[in-house]
Design an enzyme around this catalytic site. Structure first.
Site, mmCIF file in Angstrom:
data_model
loop_
_atom_site.group_PDB
_atom_site.id
_atom_site.type_symbol
_atom_site.label_atom_id
_atom_site.label_comp_id
_atom_site.label_asym_id
_atom_site.label_seq_id
_atom_site.Cartn_x
_atom_site.Cartn_y
_atom_site.Cartn_z
ATOM 1 N N CYS A 12 0.835 -1.201 0.000
ATOM 2 C CA CYS A 12 0.000 0.000 0.000
ATOM 3 C C CYS A 12 0.873 1.256 0.000
ATOM 4 C CB CYS A 12 -0.921 0.010 1.230
ATOM 5 S SG CYS A 12 -0.018 0.046 2.797
ATOM 6 N N CYS A 15 3.435 1.645 2.789
ATOM 7 C CA CYS A 15 4.733 0.997 2.564
ATOM 8 C C CYS A 15 5.659 1.904 1.767
ATOM 9 C CB CYS A 15 4.542 -0.320 1.811
ATOM 10 S SG CYS A 15 3.629 -1.581 2.701
ATOM 11 N N CYS A 84 44.568 -17.196 -31.370
ATOM 12 C CA CYS A 84 44.373 -18.570 -30.913
ATOM 13 C C CYS A 84 43.387 -18.591 -29.750
ATOM 14 C CB CYS A 84 45.699 -19.189 -30.488
ATOM 15 S SG CYS A 84 46.422 -18.380 -29.036
ATOM 16 N N CYS A 87 44.017 -16.353 -26.790
ATOM 17 C CA CYS A 87 43.556 -14.966 -26.969
ATOM 18 C C CYS A 87 42.090 -14.845 -26.558
ATOM 19 C CB CYS A 87 43.703 -14.524 -28.419
ATOM 20 S SG CYS A 87 45.397 -14.540 -29.052
ATOM 21 N N ASP A 512 2.894 -31.964 -31.899
ATOM 22 C CA ASP A 512 1.524 -31.481 -31.750
ATOM 23 C C ASP A 512 0.798 -31.897 -33.032
ATOM 24 O OD1 ASP A 512 -0.667 -29.834 -30.754
ATOM 25 O OD2 ASP A 512 -0.149 -28.490 -32.401
ATOM 26 N N ASP A 715 3.336 -25.414 -33.352
ATOM 27 C CA ASP A 715 3.258 -24.150 -34.093
ATOM 28 C C ASP A 715 2.333 -23.131 -33.462
ATOM 29 O OD1 ASP A 715 0.754 -25.291 -34.647
ATOM 30 O OD2 ASP A 715 0.646 -24.268 -36.583
ATOM 31 N N ASP A 719 1.284 -24.159 -27.622
ATOM 32 C CA ASP A 719 2.419 -25.079 -27.596
ATOM 33 C C ASP A 719 3.637 -24.481 -26.884
ATOM 34 O OD1 ASP A 719 1.079 -27.027 -29.098
ATOM 35 O OD2 ASP A 719 1.636 -26.054 -30.979
#
Length: 826
Positions: A12, A15, A84, A87, A512, A715, A719
């Site tokens: 509230c 607070c 390399c 690095c 699915d 799709d 899902d």
């Protein structure tokens, strides 16, 4: 210092007032404010007077929880000076240690870094400034920088080749002078080491100077890294060839002082030939590395530069940057479509192979989507622009591929860990081995083929030169770059190296039903009613379903539009997941009517008796159709059957997956009878039906708990929880955006035929990575002990430093070449 926090237990305005009062009265806090609506706390404080922990502790004591809100940015930048894996490790270690940096990934193959950081705590320029101290240069990637880097790469390749020519020409001359007489080749008397030792040494010294200059980068970078306590491949080369040159220079001085015996202990030819061979290897490696990013270059080259724009009733050709959302464009036959949009007029076929990998053109009519960089066929189209710039499908694909190529697979961590200790360990082995052999030779424990000092020097140079961490560092990123790039060309977008690695371990694929195994475009096949005409039932159902986004609702609305049925307005619409929809139809001939449309679960929920009609419904279920029941005012009205056509490729895909050892399951919210009818048609025996989106998620989790490595193919929006929970989420292109965001792999072809292809590509890429790592480890595992002289007591032969240099140079080339084989994956 300014900070933002998410604050918990703020209930509230009291607070809010309490928190602000406590913080503002705390010494060192300059400003504090709480937003009750967003539950956010803003604090500005003086770091010299108070620490973050101090005021957080006060809030905790009051019963509030805090979580810092970080303003994180993710930026990809180019890095010059990477030679390399050491690095890579250095840059990652240096930047990750900076305050405010969340994560950093450096890719040796692409010479790019991707950093996620809090922009309030650290700036990108500060990161660049820090890594410059270690000999690297960071630069933000813009279109101008890309063009500049391309030009620089071409110039660098040309420079490297010219330097190799200088090194090899001078190196061969020195080699001939120093070694020719030993194999019976004619040497002029004036430079014969027996007749004119001083001139013999002087000519070699003078001829070595251009080669040392050509290889200056090895010494500048190598010794700089040594001083920074971050030695790399250049450090090994600099130390190895440097030792050869310094010892040879010492020998030359001794020859000038009259100690002509030193004329046999000159190492100029080893130093220059090693530099020449390594320069060649570096040149070939850079050519090969350039080919790993060809997929990105191809995609970028597809972007249109110009567009035909309707402006004030006329068609004008403009730069693509001038096109705005909502503009109307003309697409002429054979032209590349400039950006994303929808057809507003015209008829044509469009080649979308660059997106989907499908060679068959797609017919386009009014209302259909168009994608930038696809090719128009023989018809003319008018399109309305819906997306521009970075929001287009092509730009999103490029970003996905770039992110994937810049990411690391878990398997790369092993190489990272080894590389961080590799170079210091090699230096230690080289020094210890040379000292041991010097002591052995001095004490006469083994007869050496040279003086102890020369023998020890040979050991030192050979070990330093043959040990190259390049092949180890290139093993994983090159394969990932080529694999994900090849996937993009085939219409398979793999979002990260981790997804690529996980996919090869998949042993179960869960599909699915709607939109994956089936075409995802269901149609109304039957309307069953014993009291009303079909159009009445369709009017009642359509009025409700016009508010739904379910695929079955789309089928009903298509039938409504086809029959041109007028609909009622609806109030109190409610969708019950996994069961159906309810709502009240307004202004019907009998007043407002509450209507239920859904499956048997919905009817049972509202105590609608449909027992006597179930047999009729079951017959339709057995035909693979989905049946929805309709009730109004607690009375059953009838049913509508909807069928979704099975994709032509589904049966073949499932057969192919089974042939490569994959267990296949169909998971659907549809009723069990319909699901089993579809499953039987495509050759599936495992079906989980009548599951809600939450239950789909739970079913995936259950399979994982049983030890399965699961890929979920879907799709739709419903899902996305299952796609996220699965070890690998595979979204079929053309599906909902949220499904595409949730998935690890996106199939642009809108077809499941690429599912087995994605798994096979993953398996081939991981096989390639393992081959690369195997040879990189074997090369160093065998090469270093041989260079250290482990075989000398048994064979009497020592590894020549020049051969070590050639082997080191070609190790990286072989790894990159092996990765490039993935370009021909089909």
């Amino acid at each position: 210092m300014k900070r933002r926090y998410r604050v918990g237990n703020v209930t509230c305005q009291s607070c809010v007032a309490l928190i602000e009062k406590i913080l503002k009265s705390t010494e060192g806090v300059i400003e504090a404010g709480v937003n009750l609506a967003t539950e956010e706390l803003f604090v500005e404080y003086d770091e010299k007077k108070i620490t973050e922990a101090d005021f957080i502790q006060k809030l905790t004591a009051l019963g509030y929880t805090t979580e810092e809100i970080k303003d994180l940015k993710t930026v990809t930048f180019s890095i010059k000076g990477l030679h390399c894996q050491s690095c890579v490790g250095t840059v990652e270690k240096v930047i990750s240690g900076m305050k405010g940096v969340d994560s950093i990934v450096v890719n040796l193959a692409s010479e790019k870094g991707t950093v996620t950081y809090d922009s309030t705590q650290v700036k990108l320029s500060e990161m660049f400034h820090l890594i410059e101290k270690f000999g690297y240069k960071g630069e933000r990637i813009t279109e101008e920088v890309i063009d500049k880097r391309e030009e620089e790469k071409k110039a660098e390749l040309k420079r490297e080749f010219n330097e190799f020519l200088v090194a090899i020409i001078f190196g061969l001359i020195i080699f001939y002078i120093s070694m020719g007489s030993m194999v019976g080749l004619p040497i002029p008397h004036i430079i014969n080491y027996d007749e004119n030792p001083k001139l013999f040494a002087t000519i070699q010294l003078l001829l070595s100077i251009p080669v040392v200059y050509v290889g200056r980068d090895f010494y500048i970078s190598g010794f700089k890294k040594l001083r920074s306590k971050a030695p790399n491949m250049d450090s090994l080369i600099a130390m190895g060839t440097g030792a050869a040159f310094v010892y040879s220079l010492y020998g030359t001085l001794k020859v000038y002082e009259g100690d002509f015996g030193f004329v046999h202990n000159l190492y100029y030819e080893s130093g220059v030939v090693i530099i020449a061979l390594i320069s060649l290897g570096k040149y070939l490696e850079n050519i090969s590395k350039g080919k790993t990013s060809e997929a990105i270059k191809k995609l970028m080259s597809l972007q249109s530069k110009r567009a035909n724009l309707f402006r004030n009733g006329k068609i004008v050709t403009v730069d693509i940057e001038e096109v705005e959302v909502g503009d109307i464009l003309l697409i002429k036959p054979g032209e590349s479509i400039p950006t994303d949009g929808v057809v507003v007029d015209g008829l044509s076929s469009v080649d979308e192979a660059m997106l989907t990998g499908e060679s068959i053109p797609v017919k386009k009519i009014e209302g259909m989507k168009l994608y930038g960089a696809t090719i128009n066929g023989t018809g003319s189209l008018k399109m309305k622009v819906t997306e521009i710039g970075e929001n287009t499908t092509l730009s999103r694909i490029i970003r996905l591929v770039e992110n994937a190529q810049g990411s690391k697979a878990p398997i790369a961590r092993m190489a990272d860990i080894i590389s961080s200790y590799f170079v210091p360990t090699v230096i230690g082995i080289a020094v210890i081995a040379s000292l041991v052999w010097y002591i052995i030779g001095t004490l006469g424990l083994i007869t050496l083929n040279a003086t102890p000092s020369v023998f020890a020097l040979t050991i030192l140079i050979s070990v330093l030169v043959i040990a190259c961490p390049c092949s180890l560092g290139l093993a994983t990123p090159t394969a990932i770059m080529v694999g994900t790039g090849r996937g993009a060309e085939l219409g398979i977008l793999i979002k990260s190296g981790e997804a690529l690695e996980k996919t090869c371990k998949v042993d179960t694929v869960v599909f699915d039903k709607t939109g994956t195994i089936t075409a995802g475009r269901p149609t109304v096949t039957d309307i069953v009613s014993h009291k009303f005409e079909d159009t009445v039932i369709l009017k009642v159902v359509g009025s409700l379903e016009q508010n739904s986004e379910h695929p079955l609702a789309d089928a009903i609305m298509r039938e409504v539009n086809l029959r041109k049925v007028d609909l009622y307005s609806v109030k109190s619409f409610n969708s019950i997941t996994g069961e159906g929809v309810t709502g009240t139809l307004e202004d019907t001939p009998v007043g407002d009517v509450e209507v239920l449309v859904g499956n048997k679960k919905l009817m049972d929920r509202y105590s609608i008796n449909i027992e006597e009609h179930l047999k009729e419904g079951e017959k339709l279920f057995d035909q693979g159709k989905t049946v929805i029941y309709i009730a109004a005012r607690d009375t059953y009205l009838g049913m509508i059957a909807i069928a979704d056509k099975v994709r032509e490729s589904s049966k073949d895909v499932i057969t192919e997956l089974k042939s490569i050892g994959i267990d296949v399951i169909m998971l659907t919210g549809d009723n069990e009878r319909t699901a089993k009818a579809i499953a039987k048609e495509v050759g599936l025996t495992k079906v989980i039906a009548e599951v809600s989106p939450e239950q789909k998620y739970s079913q995936i989790k259950k399979l994982q708990i049983s030890g399965k490595k699961v890929a979920m193919v879907g799709d739709g929006i419903n899902d996305s929880p299952a796609l996220t929970q699965a070890d690998i989420g595979i979204a079929v292109g053309g599906g909902a955006d949220i499904a595409l965001e949730s998935a690890d792999i996106v199939l642009m072809s809108k077809n499941i035929k690429d599912v087995p292809k994605a798994i096979e590509l993953s398996r081939e890429t991981m096989k390639n990575i393992k081959q690369n790592l195997f040879w990189a480890f074997i090369y160093n595992g065998l090469g270093i002990p041989v260079a250290a002289g482990i075989l000398y007591p048994f064979t009497g032969h020592l590894l020549n430093p020049m051969i070590a240099g050639a082997a080191m140079a070609m190790s990286s080339v072989s790894v990159v070449s092996n990765a490039l084989r993935l370009k021909w994956f089909k």
